[in-house]
Scaffold this motif. Sequence first.
Motif, PDB file in Angstrom:
ATOM      1  N   ALA A  38     -51.149 -32.562  -4.490  1.00 37.34           N
ATOM      2  CA  ALA A  38     -50.069 -32.607  -3.499  1.00 37.34           C
ATOM      3  C   ALA A  38     -50.063 -33.929  -2.720  1.00 37.34           C
ATOM      4  O   ALA A  38     -49.006 -34.389  -2.297  1.00 37.34           O
ATOM      5  N   THR A  39     -51.226 -34.561  -2.557  1.00 38.25           N
ATOM      6  CA  THR A  39     -51.273 -35.841  -1.836  1.00 38.25           C
ATOM      7  C   THR A  39     -50.700 -36.987  -2.653  1.00 38.25           C
ATOM      8  O   THR A  39     -50.428 -38.054  -2.113  1.00 38.25           O
ATOM      9  N   GLN A  40     -50.521 -36.776  -3.945  1.00 36.66           N
ATOM     10  CA  GLN A  40     -50.012 -37.832  -4.824  1.00 36.66           C
ATOM     11  C   GLN A  40     -48.507 -37.726  -5.076  1.00 36.66           C
ATOM     12  O   GLN A  40     -47.907 -38.620  -5.662  1.00 36.66           O
ATOM     13  N   THR A  55     -43.227 -42.732  -7.125  1.00 35.24           N
ATOM     14  CA  THR A  55     -41.877 -42.213  -7.307  1.00 35.24           C
ATOM     15  C   THR A  55     -41.891 -41.070  -8.319  1.00 35.24           C
ATOM     16  O   THR A  55     -40.939 -40.302  -8.416  1.00 35.24           O
ATOM     17  N   LEU A  56     -43.014 -40.974  -9.072  1.00 32.69           N
ATOM     18  CA  LEU A  56     -43.222 -39.896 -10.037  1.00 32.69           C
ATOM     19  C   LEU A  56     -44.716 -39.640 -10.105  1.00 32.69           C
ATOM     20  O   LEU A  56     -45.508 -40.588 -10.172  1.00 32.69           O
ATOM     21  N   TYR A  57     -45.095 -38.376 -10.074  1.00 33.56           N
ATOM     22  CA  TYR A  57     -46.499 -38.027 -10.285  1.00 33.56           C
ATOM     23  C   TYR A  57     -46.560 -36.682 -10.984  1.00 33.56           C
ATOM     24  O   TYR A  57     -45.981 -35.700 -10.521  1.00 33.56           O
ATOM     25  N   GLU A  58     -47.226 -36.667 -12.129  1.00 34.62           N
ATOM     26  CA  GLU A  58     -47.436 -35.441 -12.894  1.00 34.62           C
ATOM     27  C   GLU A  58     -48.916 -35.316 -13.177  1.00 34.62           C
ATOM     28  O   GLU A  58     -49.584 -36.324 -13.447  1.00 34.62           O
ATOM     29  N   SER A  59     -49.429 -34.100 -13.131  1.00 38.85           N
ATOM     30  CA  SER A  59     -50.837 -33.881 -13.389  1.00 38.85           C
ATOM     31  C   SER A  59     -51.020 -32.546 -14.101  1.00 38.85           C
ATOM     32  O   SER A  59     -50.309 -31.577 -13.810  1.00 38.85           O
ATOM     33  N   GLU A  60     -51.962 -32.530 -15.028  1.00 37.69           N
ATOM     34  CA  GLU A  60     -52.273 -31.312 -15.770  1.00 37.69           C
ATOM     35  C   GLU A  60     -53.782 -31.103 -15.729  1.00 37.69           C
ATOM     36  O   GLU A  60     -54.553 -31.976 -16.151  1.00 37.69           O
ATOM     37  N   LEU A  61     -54.212 -29.955 -15.224  1.00 37.94           N
ATOM     38  CA  LEU A  61     -55.630 -29.623 -15.194  1.00 37.94           C
ATOM     39  C   LEU A  61     -56.061 -29.244 -16.603  1.00 37.94           C
ATOM     40  O   LEU A  61     -55.509 -28.337 -17.211  1.00 37.94           O
ATOM     41  N   LEU A  62     -57.037 -29.972 -17.139  1.00 35.67           N
ATOM     42  CA  LEU A  62     -57.500 -29.750 -18.509  1.00 35.67           C
ATOM     43  C   LEU A  62     -58.715 -28.828 -18.566  1.00 35.67           C
ATOM     44  O   LEU A  62     -58.793 -27.968 -19.438  1.00 35.67           O
ATOM     45  N   ASN A  63     -59.679 -29.037 -17.680  1.00 36.02           N
ATOM     46  CA  ASN A  63     -60.907 -28.242 -17.674  1.00 36.02           C
ATOM     47  C   ASN A  63     -61.444 -28.106 -16.258  1.00 36.02           C
ATOM     48  O   ASN A  63     -61.261 -29.003 -15.439  1.00 36.02           O
ATOM     49  N   ASN A  80     -53.228 -37.371 -15.671  1.00 31.36           N
ATOM     50  CA  ASN A  80     -52.134 -37.641 -14.747  1.00 31.36           C
ATOM     51  C   ASN A  80     -51.301 -38.824 -15.229  1.00 31.36           C
ATOM     52  O   ASN A  80     -51.757 -39.659 -16.003  1.00 31.36           O
ATOM     53  N   HIS A  81     -50.072 -38.826 -14.788  1.00 32.53           N
ATOM     54  CA  HIS A  81     -49.133 -39.906 -15.077  1.00 32.53           C
ATOM     55  C   HIS A  81     -48.398 -40.206 -13.771  1.00 32.53           C
ATOM     56  O   HIS A  81     -47.915 -39.297 -13.100  1.00 32.53           O
ATOM     57  N   ILE A 132     -45.727 -50.074 -10.487  1.00 34.34           N
ATOM     58  CA  ILE A 132     -46.954 -49.626 -11.141  1.00 34.34           C
ATOM     59  C   ILE A 132     -46.624 -48.412 -12.003  1.00 34.34           C
ATOM     60  O   ILE A 132     -45.698 -47.656 -11.704  1.00 34.34           O
ATOM     61  N   GLU A 133     -47.362 -48.262 -13.076  1.00 28.47           N
ATOM     62  CA  GLU A 133     -47.257 -47.071 -13.913  1.00 28.47           C
ATOM     63  C   GLU A 133     -48.575 -46.922 -14.650  1.00 28.47           C
ATOM     64  O   GLU A 133     -49.126 -47.905 -15.143  1.00 28.47           O
ATOM     65  N   TYR A 134     -49.075 -45.718 -14.670  1.00 28.24           N
ATOM     66  CA  TYR A 134     -50.320 -45.476 -15.392  1.00 28.24           C
ATOM     67  C   TYR A 134     -50.397 -44.033 -15.852  1.00 28.24           C
ATOM     68  O   TYR A 134     -49.768 -43.141 -15.286  1.00 28.24           O
TER      69      TYR A 134
END
Length: 154
Positions: free
Chosen positions: A38-40, A93-101, A116-117, A129-131
């Motif tokens: 949520a902070t991202q 401006t965009l943040y996506e995250s998926e918990l893997l383990n 995360n992206h 920036i983009e990563y």
Amino acid sequence: MRLVLTLGLVLVATFSAQAEEPFDLKAFAQHYYNTMVATQAPNAGTKELEAYLALLTDDIGNQHIPYQLDDSRTADGKELMRKGMSFYLGAHTLYESELLNTFIFNDSGFAIRYKNHAKGIHPQSKQPIEYTSVMMEVIEIENAKVAMIRKYHE
């Protein structure tokens, strides 16, 4: 009779206090991840930041390999995290995250691995920036709070 009743109430209260639910580290790990993510978010603000910081000890240690090698815990650790995270707050401006383990280590810690992206504008350079990365955070717990965070990139 009053004495017996009082003693009985004290014993019941004592055993009730000892029968508290044990700390659910798996649920805490999920809560930590959700609160950190949520902070991202692009619309993250002080509310999200403070909710995250509330999970940490005041003397939190934070190490982000290979960028931050020092893992010292200092009395102002939480304040240093607040300052550092505030600088980047809302930069995405965009943040996506998926918990893997999620890995649980008895009652002393856990690790979360996530992908995360992110896209955004760097607050200092004003450059885009983009990563995309896969991260592992190893978290040490003290008194139901995060005492040490160690971040690693895959």
